[in-house]
Design a protein around this motif. Structure first.
Motif, PDB file in Angstrom:
ATOM      1  N   MET A 142       0.599  -1.624   0.190  1.00 45.63           N
ATOM      2  CA  MET A 142      -0.285  -0.064  -0.007  1.00 45.63           C
ATOM      3  C   MET A 142       0.717   1.211   0.041  1.00 45.63           C
ATOM      4  SD  MET A 142      -3.005  -1.801  -0.100  1.00 45.63           S
ATOM      5  CE  MET A 142      -4.356  -0.181   0.236  1.00 45.63           C
ATOM      6  N   PHE A 143       0.813   2.189  -1.153  1.00 51.54           N
ATOM      7  CA  PHE A 143       1.803   3.204  -1.068  1.00 51.54           C
ATOM      8  C   PHE A 143       0.841   4.067  -1.468  1.00 51.54           C
ATOM      9  CE2 PHE A 143       4.653  -0.299  -2.833  1.00 51.54           C
ATOM     10  CZ  PHE A 143       5.892   0.569  -2.025  1.00 51.54           C
ATOM     11  N   MET A 144       1.887   5.419  -1.056  1.00 44.53           N
ATOM     12  CA  MET A 144       0.791   6.299  -0.541  1.00 44.53           C
ATOM     13  C   MET A 144       1.406   8.206  -1.123  1.00 44.53           C
ATOM     14  SD  MET A 144       0.027   7.145   2.842  1.00 44.53           S
ATOM     15  CE  MET A 144       0.336   8.624   3.487  1.00 44.53           C
ATOM     16  N   PRO A 145       0.754   8.734  -1.944  1.00 43.44           N
ATOM     17  CA  PRO A 145       1.386  10.187  -2.142  1.00 43.44           C
ATOM     18  C   PRO A 145       1.897  11.217  -0.279  1.00 43.44           C
ATOM     19  CG  PRO A 145      -0.773  10.304  -2.781  1.00 43.44           C
ATOM     20  CD  PRO A 145      -0.500   9.017  -2.627  1.00 43.44           C
ATOM     21  N   VAL A 146       2.622  11.983  -0.991  1.00 45.60           N
ATOM     22  CA  VAL A 146       2.702  12.830   0.225  1.00 45.60           C
ATOM     23  C   VAL A 146       2.192  14.305  -0.512  1.00 45.60           C
ATOM     24  CG1 VAL A 146       4.348  14.697   1.272  1.00 45.60           C
ATOM     25  CG2 VAL A 146       4.855  12.187   0.344  1.00 45.60           C
ATOM     26  N   VAL A 147       0.983  14.180   1.131  1.00 40.63           N
ATOM     27  CA  VAL A 147      -0.268  15.329   0.817  1.00 40.63           C
ATOM     28  C   VAL A 147      -0.117  15.898   2.647  1.00 40.63           C
ATOM     29  CG1 VAL A 147      -2.301  16.191   0.296  1.00 40.63           C
ATOM     30  CG2 VAL A 147      -1.486  14.143  -0.821  1.00 40.63           C
ATOM     31  N   GLY A 148       0.114  17.035   2.577  1.00 44.09           N
ATOM     32  CA  GLY A 148       0.491  17.460   4.108  1.00 44.09           C
ATOM     33  C   GLY A 148       1.090  16.699   4.616  1.00 44.09           C
ATOM     34  N   ASP A 149       0.303  16.571   6.192  1.00 42.61           N
ATOM     35  CA  ASP A 149       1.701  15.664   7.337  1.00 42.61           C
ATOM     36  C   ASP A 149       0.881  13.843   6.683  1.00 42.61           C
ATOM     37  OD1 ASP A 149      -1.545  15.606   7.954  1.00 42.61           O
ATOM     38  OD2 ASP A 149      -1.001  16.508  10.026  1.00 42.61           O
ATOM     39  N   CYS A 150       0.452  14.420   5.761  1.00 40.02           N
ATOM     40  CA  CYS A 150      -0.192  12.403   5.407  1.00 40.02           C
ATOM     41  C   CYS A 150      -1.437  12.016   6.317  1.00 40.02           C
ATOM     42  CB  CYS A 150       1.721  11.547   5.660  1.00 40.02           C
ATOM     43  SG  CYS A 150       2.313  12.014   4.251  1.00 40.02           S
ATOM     44  N   VAL A 151      -1.736  12.271   6.873  1.00 43.43           N
ATOM     45  CA  VAL A 151      -2.272  11.942   7.580  1.00 43.43           C
ATOM     46  C   VAL A 151      -3.837  11.393   7.850  1.00 43.43           C
ATOM     47  CG1 VAL A 151      -3.894  12.389  10.307  1.00 43.43           C
ATOM     48  CG2 VAL A 151      -1.368  12.525   9.722  1.00 43.43           C
TER      49      VAL A 151
END
Length: 233
Positions: A142-151
């Protein structure tokens, strides 16, 4: 509306059964899941909610030779002490009742598979089974982009993961969410060719559960709703 003779009660009961029968599977049969079934699971998971419908999940599913190469690389990274998590995690950070629940889960698991508390080598071997995906023929990363603080994005990934796991259960399969796989994010990106901008949160091994394994015969209790939910009139 009621279709095909189903009543709202029977539908609710079906969901009730799926949610309550889902559990973390830690031993799998080597039998591969047909591609059509995997596709059905990911189609279900794609309906998970997300902030502003951003659908930020990027999921890489490894099977066959790729799965084997990935496990080999992760085990080698562990042996070399090359840990590369994108996000911090430590069991020591869990305080109070959260730490108690974590320790209770660990104790129940090791008791189920017959490993004593003081048997450190055996515990180490059992822990390393995470890196061989508990013998599962498939693993989803499971991968995700960095957006803000990622929470917020991490919350979306969690909802996707839960939907994925529930769909596995509904299809007669099993899975387990593994934070430990996230400790080797750099290695996994290198093997799969994932862009460094995508950060790894966790992985999920999945397949057909080995029902003869003691690892799959124990269950851990859940807290009462009074401990987690406040209802207002």
């Amino acid at each position: 509306m009621i279709y095909n003779g189903d009543t709202p009660v029977s539908r609710a009961q079906s969901f009730h059964d799926v949610v309550r029968s889902r559990h973390s599977v830690r031993s799998f049969l080597p039998t591969p899941v047909p591609p059509s079934v995997i596709r059905s699971v990911v189609q279900d998971a794609q309906h998970a909610p997300s902030n502003c419908n951003t659908q930020p999940w990027q999921v890489h599913i490894a099977s066959g030779a790729t799965r084997d190469a990935l496990s080999k690389a992760i085990l080698a990274a562990d042996e070399a002490g090359h840990i590369s998590p994108d996000f911090s995690f430590s069991l020591d950070d869990f305080h109070g009742v959260y730490g108690e629940r974590s320790r209770a889960q660990g104790a129940a698991y090791y008791q189920a598979i017959g490993i004593a508390r003081e048997a450190r080598d055996e515990r180490r071997t059992a822990t390393l089974r995470n890196l061989n995906f508990f013998d599962a023929p498939h693993v989803a990363l499971m991968f995700m982009p960095v957006v803000g603080d990622c929470v917020r994005v991490a919350g979306d990934i969690g909802m996707y993961g839960q939907t994925f796991l529930l769909s596995l259960t509904a299809h007669g399969l099993g899975g387990i969410a593994q934070t430990m796989l996230g400790f080797y994010a750099e290695t996994i990106r290198a093997v799969l060719g994932v862009d460094p901008s995508m950060k790894m949160l966790f992985g999920m091994s999945f397949g057909y559960p080995d029902t003869n394994s003691a690892a799959n015969h124990y269950r851990i209790g859940k807290a009462s709703i009074e401990e987690s939910v406040t209802l207002y009139d």
